[in-house]
Design a protein around this motif. Sequence first.
Motif, mmCIF file in Angstrom:
data_model
loop_
_atom_site.group_PDB
_atom_site.id
_atom_site.type_symbol
_atom_site.label_atom_id
_atom_site.label_comp_id
_atom_site.label_asym_id
_atom_site.label_seq_id
_atom_site.Cartn_x
_atom_site.Cartn_y
_atom_site.Cartn_z
ATOM 1 N N ILE A 51 34.529 -88.768 25.394
ATOM 2 C CA ILE A 51 34.845 -87.609 24.561
ATOM 3 C C ILE A 51 35.919 -87.981 23.547
ATOM 4 O O ILE A 51 35.820 -87.659 22.357
ATOM 5 N N PHE A 52 36.940 -88.681 24.017
ATOM 6 C CA PHE A 52 37.976 -89.166 23.097
ATOM 7 C C PHE A 52 37.368 -90.079 22.038
ATOM 8 O O PHE A 52 37.660 -89.966 20.842
ATOM 9 N N ASN A 53 36.498 -90.994 22.467
ATOM 10 C CA ASN A 53 35.901 -91.956 21.527
ATOM 11 C C ASN A 53 34.948 -91.282 20.552
ATOM 12 O O ASN A 53 34.843 -91.694 19.390
ATOM 13 N N LEU A 54 34.245 -90.242 21.011
ATOM 14 C CA LEU A 54 33.386 -89.470 20.105
ATOM 15 C C LEU A 54 34.221 -88.822 19.014
ATOM 16 O O LEU A 54 33.907 -88.939 17.817
ATOM 17 N N VAL A 55 35.280 -88.127 19.427
ATOM 18 C CA VAL A 55 36.137 -87.445 18.460
ATOM 19 C C VAL A 55 36.770 -88.451 17.498
ATOM 20 O O VAL A 55 36.801 -88.229 16.283
ATOM 21 N N ASN A 56 37.236 -89.559 18.027
ATOM 22 C CA ASN A 56 37.858 -90.581 17.194
ATOM 23 C C ASN A 56 36.863 -91.147 16.182
ATOM 24 O O ASN A 56 37.192 -91.344 14.999
ATOM 25 N N TYR A 57 35.631 -91.389 16.631
ATOM 26 C CA TYR A 57 34.602 -91.943 15.745
ATOM 27 C C TYR A 57 34.276 -90.960 14.621
ATOM 28 O O TYR A 57 34.176 -91.359 13.443
ATOM 29 N N VAL A 58 34.128 -89.693 14.972
ATOM 30 C CA VAL A 58 33.819 -88.685 13.964
ATOM 31 C C VAL A 58 34.967 -88.550 12.964
ATOM 32 O O VAL A 58 34.742 -88.454 11.749
ATOM 33 N N PHE A 59 36.197 -88.587 13.452
ATOM 34 C CA PHE A 59 37.352 -88.487 12.556
ATOM 35 C C PHE A 59 37.394 -89.653 11.580
ATOM 36 O O PHE A 59 37.664 -89.485 10.388
ATOM 37 N N LEU A 60 37.140 -90.843 12.076
ATOM 38 C CA LEU A 60 37.180 -92.025 11.213
ATOM 39 C C LEU A 60 36.113 -91.961 10.122
ATOM 40 O O LEU A 60 36.331 -92.442 9.005
ATOM 41 N N LYS A 61 34.986 -91.371 10.449
ATOM 42 C CA LYS A 61 33.876 -91.325 9.495
ATOM 43 C C LYS A 61 33.926 -90.112 8.567
ATOM 44 O O LYS A 61 33.451 -90.183 7.427
ATOM 45 N N ALA A 62 34.482 -88.993 9.069
ATOM 46 C CA ALA A 62 34.330 -87.742 8.317
ATOM 47 C C ALA A 62 35.620 -87.063 7.894
ATOM 48 O O ALA A 62 35.607 -86.264 6.962
ATOM 49 N N ALA A 63 36.722 -87.316 8.568
ATOM 50 C CA ALA A 63 37.962 -86.589 8.270
ATOM 51 C C ALA A 63 38.713 -87.255 7.128
ATOM 52 O O ALA A 63 39.749 -87.884 7.319
ATOM 53 N N ASP A 64 38.193 -87.082 5.941
ATOM 54 C CA ASP A 64 38.784 -87.706 4.752
ATOM 55 C C ASP A 64 39.087 -86.608 3.729
ATOM 56 O O ASP A 64 38.173 -86.053 3.109
ATOM 57 N N PRO A 65 40.359 -86.265 3.518
ATOM 58 C CA PRO A 65 40.711 -85.172 2.596
ATOM 59 C C PRO A 65 40.335 -85.445 1.147
ATOM 60 O O PRO A 65 40.326 -84.517 0.331
ATOM 61 N N SER A 66 40.006 -86.689 0.825
ATOM 62 C CA SER A 66 39.592 -86.994 -0.548
ATOM 63 C C SER A 66 38.134 -86.628 -0.804
ATOM 64 O O SER A 66 37.681 -86.597 -1.952
ATOM 65 N N MET A 67 37.384 -86.325 0.263
ATOM 66 C CA MET A 67 35.980 -85.946 0.127
ATOM 67 C C MET A 67 35.852 -84.438 0.002
ATOM 68 O O MET A 67 36.741 -83.686 0.402
ATOM 69 N N SER A 68 34.718 -84.011 -0.513
ATOM 70 C CA SER A 68 34.430 -82.581 -0.557
ATOM 71 C C SER A 68 34.123 -82.092 0.849
ATOM 72 O O SER A 68 33.772 -82.874 1.747
ATOM 73 N N ALA A 69 34.228 -80.789 1.054
ATOM 74 C CA ALA A 69 33.910 -80.215 2.357
ATOM 75 C C ALA A 69 32.456 -80.490 2.727
ATOM 76 O O ALA A 69 32.140 -80.770 3.890
ATOM 77 N N GLU A 70 31.574 -80.429 1.747
ATOM 78 C CA GLU A 70 30.158 -80.690 2.014
ATOM 79 C C GLU A 70 29.935 -82.115 2.504
ATOM 80 O O GLU A 70 29.189 -82.354 3.456
ATOM 81 N N ASN A 71 30.598 -83.061 1.865
ATOM 82 C CA ASN A 71 30.465 -84.460 2.297
ATOM 83 C C ASN A 71 31.043 -84.663 3.696
ATOM 84 O O ASN A 71 30.478 -85.410 4.502
#
Length: 222
Positions: A51-71
């Motif tokens: 569960i920790f690794n899932l959340v970490n993986y998703v954050f690394l791939k998607a939690a980027d404030p420079s991207m649009s919300a849609e991206n």
Amino acid sequence: LMGATKLTRKGADVLRVLAETSCEFSEKDYLRSLTQAGKELVNAQPAMAPIFNLVNYVFLKAADPSMSAENMRLKTLKAVDAFLAEETHAREMIVKEAIGLFPDGGVVLTYSSSSTVEGAIVAASEMGMDFEVILSESRPVFEGRHLARALCEKAIKAKFVTDASLFDMVSEANLILVGADSIFKEGLINKVGTLTLAILARNFKRPIYALCQTTKFMSSFI
């Protein structure tokens, strides 16, 4: 009555639903919601590495404030699917490799209820190997009952005993299989009683294996 693998899939569903239902979110709102959901998932099951690794993986791939919300939403969905696909592939490979451990005509002992261990038992049986499985109730939530029922439905010979009796039967086993919630450099986390089982296996010189994917690896306990 769910092990780490099934709970991780439930966690993945939470992240997927968040991404699918936040079309109107701003970048700031989506990032805040994703962060909060991730923290709550990890805090709900802090001993379960996937569960920790899932959340970490998703954050690394998607939690980027420079991207649009849609991206960020799209990358969240893609990351969740990629993580689960890799975990499924790893589980299939583990099951395939584990078949070679099974003693034809022997006894396999297992404790608690691991979907990977169950998969290996079923796969070995479907390949025509003949063996008996010893398993116990796994109190207090009795997940062993569900595993016993699943094995009986597959016509796999199973001896269902109390937890206390299980430890008395270690000497009868040719192979002992358990799952794991997490594996880190200090040791393995699994259901209470696994350490006792491992000590008895060592004393009786019985092989014992924990079947799990690398998504259950952590650098240290959090």
